[in-house]
Design a protein around this motif. Structure first.
Motif: not given
Lengths: 133, 602
Positions: B380, B383-384, B387-388, B428, B435, B439, B444-446, B490, B568
């Protein structure tokens, strides 16, 4: 140059506080908001500065980075929400979709994928339209 | 008492004779003695009488014969007669003393009846060991007729190998006869006429009649019981567990070889001892208590019913045991308890090892979960952080592109800005794929479903594919207001991927159409391109992870894009399909549950 880029647009969208530790992104937001109907009233590069600025400026909108050097965005959302119950908070994150739900749970109004930072204005428009509607 | 002369004429009778036969003295004296004998015996009697007078000797009459008297009224009765000659001056007379034995005969018959009706074989022997009397059961059991047995030494019924000892013991017994009940711990056998043997239980009882002592032996064949017992013992012996059978007082009655092996005792050392000998000293008192409680409410108790039990060996060492108990009611109603005992050393060790292993596994799992969490956090953060700057690059390029658009003098700069935008969007998306893939891998795909406007979601998705689809003409055809139950993030991501996929394969300048139509219960959102289409063989496989259609690497990609779109979509309760004609474009359609309720705003 299109009319959208004119500086003569009346700043009626709202007063925005940007909280972002990346100077580049702060600069980007500044450029984007300059040409929009939103008024950038302040910037902060940390959680502490954000709280100080928020209480001093009483903005309508806070655009907030999830990862700041001193405090996690979720925690900052909670504190800002306590400080300004009616402020609109948009949380920006590059950590993927899963952050979105938690962001809303802790009190943010919307969530913006960092890569879509350029789309800040349409997101704000949509959000405020929704709020007004 | 009757006196008769050599001609058989009655000379004298006494009062008892008158009473016994129902005659007056005058009717008897002078008559032949045969008047007192039943008609059927009279001829024979006369013959015997003559013979007696030729050699007159005092003797009991009719030894072994059944004699009868005849009364005046014609009735008969059994008698015993004793004859004694009287010499009175050369003339011989005979005194016959007659005894009515009706009562004795009746008793004798009852005795015989009793003997015959007994369920067991009964043999009566005299002091010399000769058989006097046997019953029918004896004949049946040994296979002899009674005539073959009476008068024979009783050893005829005893196997040869025991005869000598039997004679000795018989001698000893007759010296001191006493009642000996059945089954007094002896292993006895009978011998049949055909030479076969059988196990028997024999009870002896001395019977004194006057001066004579006879012995009545009651003999019961116990072959079946012996067999059952043998089987029972064999069963106990071959049981895999140590078996201990104890009586109500807790005294050991029977153990098997496993018990000897497990506890280190010989069985002779155990039988008759309290079972507590096998229980550690510290537990003995409570064990005895438990045991008496158990015997009042006996019930089967299976192995290892939650007790931490221990046994103690002869050498004093203890070991953990598992015990199952079951009460056994004997035929005589006495309850004994059978205990099966198993050495639980190994099992408890295994259990302990399993607990330790389980604990270790739990720790490892916790550590793995912790590592997983750390990795999540790391991803995370990375990735963050990535991506910034990416957001800055993309944002500035967009601004440049917008600022430079439409001015011929800055055409070249505009194109460069557009390329930067496209490349950063692509980068991106790849990071997004990465990511999402992580997941998906973790399950963990919610999703967070809610009613949303299709038009709004499509607009957001098209905006998300900015830079990627700039070279194409994107037509959005959504007629009315349609609402779906979807997770907006999603769905937008799925649609953006379909758009960039279309842009990747279809030629620049071609049309990409995004449309939505209402179906029975779903909304179908389609992304149609004018690309080369997908070969039929590939159409099912393109949704598999890492599958890449086409023969070459002309189109760069990770191979997980469509797999992510599918997952998804399915995570939102929807489905996806593809229609394609080779050479005439492809249409990907996402079907999601329709709702007629619009999104609610605050």
């Amino acid at each position: 140059m299109s009319p959208a880029h004119s500086r003569s647009i009346p700043k009626t969208g709202g007063r925005v506080l940007v909280v972002e530790d990346s100077a580049d992104l702060r600069f980007l937001y500044r450029l984007i908001l300059e040409k929009s109907g939103y008024d950038l009233v302040g910037e902060a590069d940390s959680g502490a500065a954000a709280l100080e600025r928020a209480s001093a400026l009483d903005p309508d909108i806070i655009v907030l980075d999830l990862l700041l050097p001193d405090v996690h965005g979720f925690e900052l959302v909670r504190r800002l929400r306590a400080l300004l119950p009616d402020v609109t908070i948009v949380l920006c994150s590059g950590a993927g979709r899963d952050v979105a739900k938690e962001a809303v749970e802790v009190g943010a109004d919307s969530w913006l994928d960092k890569a879509q930072s350029y789309d800040l204005v349409p997101v704000l428009d949509q959000l405020l339209a929704g709020r007004r509607g | 008492m009757v006196m008769i002369d050599e001609h058989g004429l009655i000379e004298l009778v006494n009062r008892q004779t008158e009473r016994m036969f129902g005659y007056d003295r005058s009717e008897l004296v002078g008559s032949r003695v045969e008047m007192l004998v039943p008609h059927r015996y009279r001829a024979e009697h006369r013959h015997h009488r003559d013979a007696f007078f030729t050699a007159p000797l005092a003797r009991p009459m009719g030894t072994g014969l059944d004699l009868y008297g005849l009364r005046n009224d014609g009735t008969e009765f059994p008698v015993e007669i004793c004859l004694s000659p009287v010499d009175s001056g050369g003339r011989i007379t005979v005194g016959a003393s007659i005894r009515d034995v009706t009562t004795r005969k009746r008793t004798e018959e009852m005795f015989r009846g009793l003997l015959e009706s007994a369920p067991d074989a009964m043999v009566i022997i005299d002091a010399s060991g000769c058989i006097e009397l046997v019953n029918h059961q004896t004949e049946a059991l040994f296979g002899y007729d009674r005539a073959e047995l009476v008068g024979q030494p009783v050893e005829i019924l005893v196997p040869h190998r025991f005869r000598k000892r039997h004679m000795q013991e018989r001698g000893e017994y007759s010296g001191e006869p006493r009642l000996r009940p059945m089954g007094s711990g002896l292993d006895l056998y009978g011998l049949r006429k055909d030479g076969t043997e059988f196990p028997a239980e024999i009870s002896l009882s001395p019977l004194e009649t006057g001066e004579r002592t006879t012995v009545t032996a009651t003999i019961r064949e116990v072959t079946e019981r012996k067999q059952a017992e043998t089987m029972f013992r064999a069963m106990v012996e071959c049981a895999p567990d140590a078996m201990v059978i104890a009586d109500a007082d807790g005294r050991i009655q029977l153990v098997n070889a496993q018990t000897e092996r497990l506890f280190g005792y010989d069985r002779a050392e155990l039988v008759g001892r309290p079972v507590e000998i096998l229980v550690p000293q510290r537990c003995r008192a409570s064990h005895a208590q438990e045991r008496s409680r158990y015997i009042t409410h006996p019930r089967s108790r299976p192995m290892g019913a939650g007790h931490d039990l221990y046994g103690v060996r002869k050498d004093g060492t203890e070991f953990p045991v598992e015990i199952s108990l079951s009460p056994l009611e004997r035929a005589d109603g006495v309850v004994v308890v059978s205990a099966a005992i198993r050495d639980a050393t190994e099992r408890r060790q295994t259990e302990r090892a399993r607990v330790v292993a389980l604990q270790r596994e739990r720790e490892v799992n916790a550590r793995l979960r912790e590592l997983d969490r750390l990795r999540d956090d790391f991803l995370s953060t990375v990735s963050h952080e990535l991506r910034t700057p990416l957001a800055a690059i993309k944002g500035f390029a967009e601004i440049l592109r917008t600022d430079l658009a439409g001015d011929p003098e800055t055409q070249r700069e505009y194109e460069l800005a557009e390329r930067i935008t496209r490349a950063s969007t692509r980068l991106d998306q790849l990071m997004g794929d990465l990511l999402d893939f992580i997941h998906l891998e973790r399950g963990q795909l919610t999703v967070h479903l809610g009613p949303h406007s299709v038009a709004e979601l499509v607009a957001t998705a098209v905006r998300g594919a900015a830079g990627i689809v700039e070279a194409h003409q994107v037509n959005v055809e959504i007629g009315e207001d349609l609402f779906v139950m979807a997770d907006p993030a999603a769905l937008c991501r799925a649609l953006a991927k379909l758009l960039s996929n279309a842009a990747k394969f279809a030629a620049a300048g071609s049309v990409i159409t995004v449309s939505a139509v209402s179906e029975a219960t779903t909304i179908a959102i389609s992304v149609a391109d004018q690309g080369p289409g997908i070969a039929p063989d590939d159409q099912q496989k393109i949704f598999e992870r890492f599958y890449r259609a086409g023969p070459d690497n002309r189109h760069p990609g990770t191979g997980i894009g469509l797999a992510i779109v599918k997952e998804l979509t399915e995570a939102q309760g929807g489905s996806i399909d593809v229609r394609s004609t080779d050479g005439a474009g492809s249409t990907f359609t996402i079907h999601l549950p329709r709702t007629d309720v619009g999104p609610c705003h605050e």
